[in-house]
Design a protein around this motif. Structure first.
Motif, PDB file in Angstrom:
ATOM      1  N   GLY A 371      20.295 -16.272 -14.246  1.00 36.21           N
ATOM      2  CA  GLY A 371      20.548 -17.689 -14.497  1.00 36.21           C
ATOM      3  C   GLY A 371      21.640 -17.935 -15.503  1.00 36.21           C
ATOM      4  N   LYS A 372      22.388 -16.896 -15.877  1.00 36.60           N
ATOM      5  CA  LYS A 372      23.442 -17.024 -16.882  1.00 36.60           C
ATOM      6  C   LYS A 372      24.767 -16.539 -16.304  1.00 36.60           C
ATOM      7  CE  LYS A 372      20.285 -16.191 -20.765  1.00 36.60           C
ATOM      8  NZ  LYS A 372      20.005 -15.338 -21.951  1.00 36.60           N
ATOM      9  N   LEU A 373      25.853 -17.068 -16.864  1.00 34.70           N
ATOM     10  CA  LEU A 373      27.181 -16.593 -16.479  1.00 34.70           C
ATOM     11  C   LEU A 373      27.532 -15.292 -17.181  1.00 34.70           C
ATOM     12  CD1 LEU A 373      29.519 -19.732 -16.316  1.00 34.70           C
ATOM     13  CD2 LEU A 373      28.932 -18.186 -14.455  1.00 34.70           C
ATOM     14  N   VAL A 374      27.027 -15.114 -18.405  1.00 38.50           N
ATOM     15  CA  VAL A 374      27.340 -13.924 -19.188  1.00 38.50           C
ATOM     16  C   VAL A 374      26.748 -12.700 -18.494  1.00 38.50           C
ATOM     17  CG1 VAL A 374      27.107 -12.793 -21.411  1.00 38.50           C
ATOM     18  CG2 VAL A 374      27.388 -15.276 -21.303  1.00 38.50           C
ATOM     19  N   LEU A 375      27.587 -11.763 -18.130  1.00 39.84           N
ATOM     20  CA  LEU A 375      27.120 -10.595 -17.381  1.00 39.84           C
ATOM     21  C   LEU A 375      26.478  -9.548 -18.278  1.00 39.84           C
ATOM     22  CD1 LEU A 375      30.007 -10.014 -14.799  1.00 39.84           C
ATOM     23  CD2 LEU A 375      27.842 -11.207 -14.484  1.00 39.84           C
ATOM     24  N   PHE A 376      27.080  -9.282 -19.425  1.00 39.78           N
ATOM     25  CA  PHE A 376      26.608  -8.212 -20.302  1.00 39.78           C
ATOM     26  C   PHE A 376      26.261  -8.794 -21.671  1.00 39.78           C
ATOM     27  CE2 PHE A 376      30.150  -6.166 -17.749  1.00 39.78           C
ATOM     28  CZ  PHE A 376      29.306  -5.828 -16.688  1.00 39.78           C
ATOM     29  N   GLU A 377      25.272  -9.647 -21.707  1.00 39.51           N
ATOM     30  CA  GLU A 377      24.926 -10.337 -22.939  1.00 39.51           C
ATOM     31  C   GLU A 377      24.475  -9.340 -24.002  1.00 39.51           C
ATOM     32  OE1 GLU A 377      22.362 -14.228 -24.406  1.00 39.51           O
ATOM     33  OE2 GLU A 377      21.972 -13.317 -22.464  1.00 39.51           O
ATOM     34  N   THR A 378      25.050  -9.476 -25.188  1.00 35.91           N
ATOM     35  CA  THR A 378      24.734  -8.572 -26.292  1.00 35.91           C
ATOM     36  C   THR A 378      24.328  -9.380 -27.517  1.00 35.91           C
ATOM     37  OG1 THR A 378      27.059  -8.551 -26.992  1.00 35.91           O
ATOM     38  CG2 THR A 378      26.337  -6.812 -25.481  1.00 35.91           C
ATOM     39  N   ASN A 379      23.461  -8.781 -28.324  1.00 33.12           N
ATOM     40  CA  ASN A 379      23.029  -9.387 -29.591  1.00 33.12           C
ATOM     41  C   ASN A 379      22.632  -8.254 -30.521  1.00 33.12           C
ATOM     42  OD1 ASN A 379      22.217 -11.084 -31.619  1.00 33.12           O
ATOM     43  ND2 ASN A 379      20.301 -11.689 -30.624  1.00 33.12           N
ATOM     44  N   TYR A 380      23.618  -7.728 -31.252  1.00 29.16           N
ATOM     45  CA  TYR A 380      23.387  -6.535 -32.045  1.00 29.16           C
ATOM     46  C   TYR A 380      22.684  -6.823 -33.369  1.00 29.16           C
ATOM     47  CZ  TYR A 380      26.512  -4.434 -28.668  1.00 29.16           C
ATOM     48  OH  TYR A 380      27.069  -3.994 -27.498  1.00 29.16           O
ATOM     49  N   GLY A 381      22.736  -8.055 -33.820  1.00 21.29           N
ATOM     50  CA  GLY A 381      22.001  -8.397 -35.032  1.00 21.29           C
ATOM     51  C   GLY A 381      22.600  -7.846 -36.304  1.00 21.29           C
ATOM     52  N   THR A 382      23.719  -7.145 -36.213  1.00 22.83           N
ATOM     53  CA  THR A 382      24.398  -6.608 -37.391  1.00 22.83           C
ATOM     54  C   THR A 382      25.871  -6.980 -37.322  1.00 22.83           C
ATOM     55  OG1 THR A 382      24.829  -4.517 -36.270  1.00 22.83           O
ATOM     56  CG2 THR A 382      22.810  -4.660 -37.600  1.00 22.83           C
ATOM     57  N   SER A 383      26.532  -6.978 -38.432  1.00 19.20           N
ATOM     58  CA  SER A 383      27.952  -7.297 -38.485  1.00 19.20           C
ATOM     59  C   SER A 383      28.715  -6.076 -38.958  1.00 19.20           C
ATOM     60  CB  SER A 383      28.192  -8.474 -39.435  1.00 19.20           C
ATOM     61  OG  SER A 383      29.559  -8.834 -39.439  1.00 19.20           O
ATOM     62  N   TYR A 384      29.987  -6.054 -38.694  1.00 23.64           N
ATOM     63  CA  TYR A 384      30.836  -4.943 -39.084  1.00 23.64           C
ATOM     64  C   TYR A 384      31.313  -5.149 -40.518  1.00 23.64           C
ATOM     65  CZ  TYR A 384      34.300  -8.450 -37.779  1.00 23.64           C
ATOM     66  OH  TYR A 384      35.016  -9.621 -37.679  1.00 23.64           O
ATOM     67  N   GLN A 385      31.714  -4.060 -41.147  1.00 20.56           N
ATOM     68  CA  GLN A 385      32.223  -4.072 -42.503  1.00 20.56           C
ATOM     69  C   GLN A 385      33.722  -3.755 -42.499  1.00 20.56           C
ATOM     70  OE1 GLN A 385      30.259  -5.076 -44.965  1.00 20.56           O
ATOM     71  NE2 GLN A 385      28.554  -5.238 -43.487  1.00 20.56           N
ATOM     72  N   PRO A 386      34.420  -4.066 -43.602  1.00 22.95           N
ATOM     73  CA  PRO A 386      35.866  -3.763 -43.637  1.00 22.95           C
ATOM     74  C   PRO A 386      36.199  -2.316 -43.336  1.00 22.95           C
ATOM     75  CG  PRO A 386      35.272  -5.209 -45.453  1.00 22.95           C
ATOM     76  CD  PRO A 386      33.984  -4.816 -44.792  1.00 22.95           C
ATOM     77  N   VAL A 387      35.311  -1.397 -43.691  1.00 23.15           N
ATOM     78  CA  VAL A 387      35.595   0.012 -43.435  1.00 23.15           C
ATOM     79  C   VAL A 387      35.651   0.313 -41.944  1.00 23.15           C
ATOM     80  CG1 VAL A 387      33.155   0.704 -43.453  1.00 23.15           C
ATOM     81  CG2 VAL A 387      34.924   2.374 -44.102  1.00 23.15           C
ATOM     82  N   HIS A 388      35.002  -0.517 -41.138  1.00 17.95           N
ATOM     83  CA  HIS A 388      34.980  -0.284 -39.692  1.00 17.95           C
ATOM     84  C   HIS A 388      36.300  -0.650 -39.007  1.00 17.95           C
ATOM     85  CE1 HIS A 388      30.409  -0.813 -40.215  1.00 17.95           C
ATOM     86  NE2 HIS A 388      30.677   0.484 -40.116  1.00 17.95           N
ATOM     87  N   TYR A 389      37.183  -1.365 -39.716  1.00 18.76           N
ATOM     88  CA  TYR A 389      38.480  -1.687 -39.116  1.00 18.76           C
ATOM     89  C   TYR A 389      39.246  -0.419 -38.761  1.00 18.76           C
ATOM     90  CZ  TYR A 389      38.083  -6.669 -40.191  1.00 18.76           C
ATOM     91  OH  TYR A 389      37.688  -7.983 -40.231  1.00 18.76           O
ATOM     92  N   ALA A 390      39.065   0.617 -39.555  1.00 15.41           N
ATOM     93  CA  ALA A 390      39.739   1.886 -39.255  1.00 15.41           C
ATOM     94  C   ALA A 390      39.243   2.448 -37.925  1.00 15.41           C
ATOM     95  CB  ALA A 390      39.489   2.881 -40.384  1.00 15.41           C
ATOM     96  N   GLY A 571      29.293 -12.521 -24.641  1.00 12.76           N
ATOM     97  CA  GLY A 571      28.707 -13.560 -25.480  1.00 12.76           C
ATOM     98  C   GLY A 571      28.772 -13.235 -26.956  1.00 12.76           C
ATOM     99  N   ALA A 572      29.518 -12.196 -27.332  1.00  9.74           N
ATOM    100  CA  ALA A 572      29.595 -11.744 -28.724  1.00  9.74           C
ATOM    101  C   ALA A 572      30.823 -12.345 -29.391  1.00  9.74           C
ATOM    102  CB  ALA A 572      29.624 -10.225 -28.781  1.00  9.74           C
ATOM    103  N   LEU A 573      30.741 -13.620 -29.718  1.00 15.24           N
ATOM    104  CA  LEU A 573      31.882 -14.299 -30.333  1.00 15.24           C
ATOM    105  C   LEU A 573      32.187 -13.743 -31.722  1.00 15.24           C
ATOM    106  CD1 LEU A 573      33.933 -16.594 -30.060  1.00 15.24           C
ATOM    107  CD2 LEU A 573      32.223 -18.160 -30.995  1.00 15.24           C
ATOM    108  N   GLU A 574      31.180 -13.172 -32.370  1.00 13.52           N
ATOM    109  CA  GLU A 574      31.359 -12.658 -33.725  1.00 13.52           C
ATOM    110  C   GLU A 574      32.350 -11.498 -33.770  1.00 13.52           C
ATOM    111  OE1 GLU A 574      28.608 -10.737 -37.322  1.00 13.52           O
ATOM    112  OE2 GLU A 574      27.733 -11.315 -35.398  1.00 13.52           O
TER     113      GLU A 574
END
Length: 803
Positions: A371-390, A571-574
């Motif tokens: 019933g949704k358009l989003v095919l691979f809906e994700t919700n990781y519940g965590t955010s990335y840190q500046p160190v992850h930019y590498a 669906g992961a706008l973050e």
């Protein structure tokens, strides 16, 4: 002196004193009923109203030729003014309908595209699962629908049927399942490829042997029909390279027919079901464009105008990607960034509406059952840190290397492997080999055994969620008692990444409906998940998601549209910023390895003419070239130049001979250029038949091959074989053999000493069909350049750069 004065006036006159529409109607009245019907079919009422203008008459476009963007622009203006100048309720309603027809057509295209996509999605999911087993309740249901109340959504379909008594596997034996899997895959591949063979078409051309023979034949010999040239399988591949060629102003006959649409949809179902490294997203763009073409044929506004039709096709492309990924905004941006070369603001609005209707209808049809358009809906519940930019930068570099290597390797593979006679002449055999290799290499790996979209869904899973804890991926990612990672799982991830790269290289370009988007996302997700095992502080699904975008960016060189597609897809706008970082790095890295993306190289392999102004300027900028480099050889100029005396008439035999030479050259979008002959007006025949030397004669006009052939073949029988044909000026007598209404009296020209960038910009930005080249200082004609000549010249420069 009076004659000189009249000649001077003739060179500067822009409008006719006698209405050409009346002259054409007089000619049509003298023809028999059959000839009249042909003429009326070839010359529409809108075009008849244009006969009094200076742009010249155009007839329906020949096969594999170019449209005239400027002419179609003026033609649309004439149509608009004609309708709005009429009085009465009828024309008021017609005017309102004309204003709304673009929006109506866009809505219809989006709706029909969604309906086709629904059928393909549901059927493909069911057929693909037949390789593993069948649903005992209803064999037409896929495994997910059959087990929806028994099995978690993200459960691996390759597991045993425990807990899902409704889905019965063929056998419990591993080797038995392996054999059945391979057998079904081979059967699906043969069905898909054999169906694709039904769309083989040959483009008209002139064989070299006939060209040589033509030069030795008598000039008075009858015109010979063109023979078949390059063969194409219209439903093969993704269709995006061909659509880019069409939207740039070229015509590929039969490519958007209903038969191609049906074969493309049917073939895509079985091609994806084989498990090969291909997707149905590219074919969806082709299918939506076919829908746009057929809907456009319902509206005179689009049916009779190549420029307007391409506006609708650009909007239709957006709906194709919208239904493929459930990404309506990304579809619009994809059409703008990757496919269209002409995308004004009104096309943007209609593409938005078309994509919107496609998404709305698909959501209601609900092919995924969520019933949704989003095919691979994700919700990781965590955010990335500046160190992850590498890490995101590393993923971008890896994606760029993958994309650059893939483009070069696939280009060389196509040039090497597919030239072998057994492969070139038997495309079904190539599919058999590719399917066999794919099945043998992918089945042992539980990660790559599934169709491409299921692979991505399994790799994006967040193992911290209770609903996903029972999946195969999460079970293998569980840390050992000493904190180490499952070594076998790491091997499967590495093996899957390498295999996807190799199989995608040999698969893309096969003669089945196929796209490269899903395989690229699969490879990126596998590599991202692998890299995520080294960073336990954050869900590895995040790196799988970003890695998928990076690998696709490296292959296609998309940026803005890909970023929007990814957050609409998940669906992961973050995680927009990580996507932006990885996509940009991937594009820069891939550009350093291979300047062209996969679709640009595919156009080169397939031999389609295409002019990208940005790439063309980059090629020309390296060299100090002038427009004179494009001037045809003297023999060619002798064949296409007609010297018109002050009487403005030339013998019909001269034009027939010139037309015969044009036909034998096989350039169906060429024409004859008219120059002023200052010779004695008492000897027009001699002056008209004499050869023209380069740089002689002032440019007077241009008549395209299609118009010339129509005039001589359809209107010519009304006149004697030795009649004089008027090409310039006004008719002096009723019934005179007059073709001046078909002549473009204001052809665009450029100085021969101008930088070559001038010609590239004029062809690219104005959509010219031809460009006249004049001598510096005198304005005399030195050459005529058609679009194909420029494209061929640029291809030669590109080959030099590759070497």
């Amino acid at each position: 002196m009076p004659q000189d004065h009249d000649a001077a006036n003739e060179r500067t006159r822009l409008l006719y004193h006698v209405t050409n529409e009346r002259r054409l109607s007089q000619l049509l009245q003298q023809q028999d009923e059959e000839t009249r019907s042909i003429a009326e079919l070839a010359v529409t009422k809108d075009e008849q109203h244009m006969l009094g203008s200076t742009v010249g008459e155009r007839l329906p476009y020949n096969d594999y030729t170019t449209i005239d963007w400027l002419h179609d622009l003026v033609k649309d203006s004439y149509r608009h003014r004609y309708i709005n100048s009429r009085k009465g309720l009828r024309y008021k309603l017609i005017s309102i309908f004309e204003a709304c027809s673009g929006w109506i057509a866009a809505a219809i295209v989006g709706t029909l595209t969604a309906c086709v996509a629904f059928v393909v999605d549901v059927t493909e999911a069911t057929v693909s699962d037949w390789k593993l087993g069948f649903c005992t309740i209803n064999p037409l249901l896929n495994r997910e629908a059959c087990c929806q109340h028994k099995t978690p959504l993200l459960r691996m379909r390759s597991e045993a049927a425990d807990g899902c008594e409704n889905f019965k596997v063929w056998t419990g034996s591993y080797w038995g399942s392996f054999a059945i899997y391979v057998a079904w895959a081979l059967a699906f591949g043969i069905v898909s490829s054999s169906t694709t063979m039904l769309t083989k078409r040959s483009l008209p051309a002139v064989a070299p042997s006939q060209m040589d023979k033509a030069q030795s034949q008598d000039a008075d010999a009858p015109l010979e029909p063109l023979t078949s040239g390059k063969s194409m399988y219209m439903a093969a591949g993704s269709g995006i390279p061909e659509i880019k060629t069409i939207l740039s102003g070229f015509v590929i006959p039969n490519f958007l027919d209903l038969k191609v649409l049906l074969v493309k949809a049917f073939g895509a179902i079985f091609a994806v079901a084989t498990g090969m490294c291909l997707g149905k997203e590219g074919p969806f763009v082709h299918i939506s464009t076919c829908v746009g073409y057929m809907v456009g044929m319902w509206f005179p506004k689009y049916r009779d105008n190549g420029r307007k039709l391409r506006e609708l096709l650009s909007a239709a492309c957006a709906s194709g990607l919208s239904v493929a990924f459930g990404a309506p905004i990304g579809g619009v941006l994809f059409s703008y960034e990757e496919i269209s070369t002409y995308f004004p603001r009104k096309v943007l609005w209609r593409a938005f509406l078309c994509s919107l209707f496609a998404a709305m209808v698909l959501k209601q049809l609900n092919p995924t059952g969520t019933g949704k358009l989003v095919l691979f809906e994700t919700n990781y519940g965590t955010s990335y840190q500046p160190v992850h930019y590498a890490v995101f930068v590393v993923l971008g570099i890896a994606g760029g290397v993958f994309g650059g290597v893939f483009c070069q390797a696939n280009f060389k593979w196509s040039k090497w492997f597919r030239v072998y006679p057994i492969i070139k002449n038997h495309p079904v055999f190539e599919i058999f080999l590719v399917v066999l290799a794919t099945s043998v290499l992918q089945f042992p790996n539980p990660l790559t055994r599934e169709p491409g979209d299921i692979i991505i869904k399994n790799l994006l899973v967040d193992c911290r969620s209770e609903a996903s804890a029972s999946t195969w991926v999460c079970q293998n990612e569980a840390r050992n008692s000493d904190g180490s990672v499952n070594g076998a799982y790491i091997i499967w991830l590495t093996y899957g990444t390498v295999v996807k790269l190799l199989l995608t290289i040999i698969t893309f370009g096969c003669k089945v409906p196929s796209g490269v988007i899903i395989p690229a996302l699969d490879a990126g997700a596998l590599f991202g998940r692998l890299l995520g095992q080294l960073i336990p502080s954050i869900s590895p699904g995040i790196f799988a998601m970003v890695g998928a975008a990076a690998f696709l960016a490296g292959i296609s060189r998309m940026t803005l549209s890909l970023c929007v597609i990814m957050f609409e897809l998940t669906g992961a706008l973050e995680y927009v910023v990580p996507h932006m970082v990885a996509i940009l790095v991937a594009k820069w890295t891939a550009d350093a390895i291979s300047a062209e993306g996969v679709y640009d190289l595919a156009q080169t392999v397939l031999g389609h003419p295409f002019l990208d102004p940005d790439h063309a300027l980059a090629i020309v900028r390296k060299r100090n070239l002038l427009v004179e480099a494009l001037v045809p050889p003297k023999q060619t100029m002798d064949e296409i130049t007609v010297r018109v005396p002050p009487s403005n008439c030339v013998p019909r035999a001269v034009l027939e001979q010139k037309l015969r030479l044009l036909l034998r050259r096989g350039l169906m979008d060429a024409g004859l250029v008219l120059v002023r002959d200052p010779a004695d007006p008492t000897a027009p025949s001699a002056s008209a038949t004499s050869s023209v030397s380069r740089g002689s004669g002032i440019l007077q006009g241009y008549i395209a091959e299609g118009e010339l052939e129509f005039g001589l073949v359809r209107l010519g029988p009304l006149h004697a074989a030795d009649a004089e044909v008027r090409l310039l000026g006004d008719a002096q007598a009723d019934g005179e053999f007059d073709l001046s209404g078909f002549v473009d009296r204001t052809p665009l020209s450029v100085c021969a000493k101008a930088p070559l960038e001038y010609a590239v910009e004029l062809f690219g930005k104005l959509g010219l069909r031809y460009l006249c080249v004049t001598e510096e200082g005198t304005g005399k004609l030195v050459g005529v350049v058609i679009k194909k000549r420029l494209v061929s010249f640029l291809e030669g420069l590109k080959e030099e750069d590759r070497r």
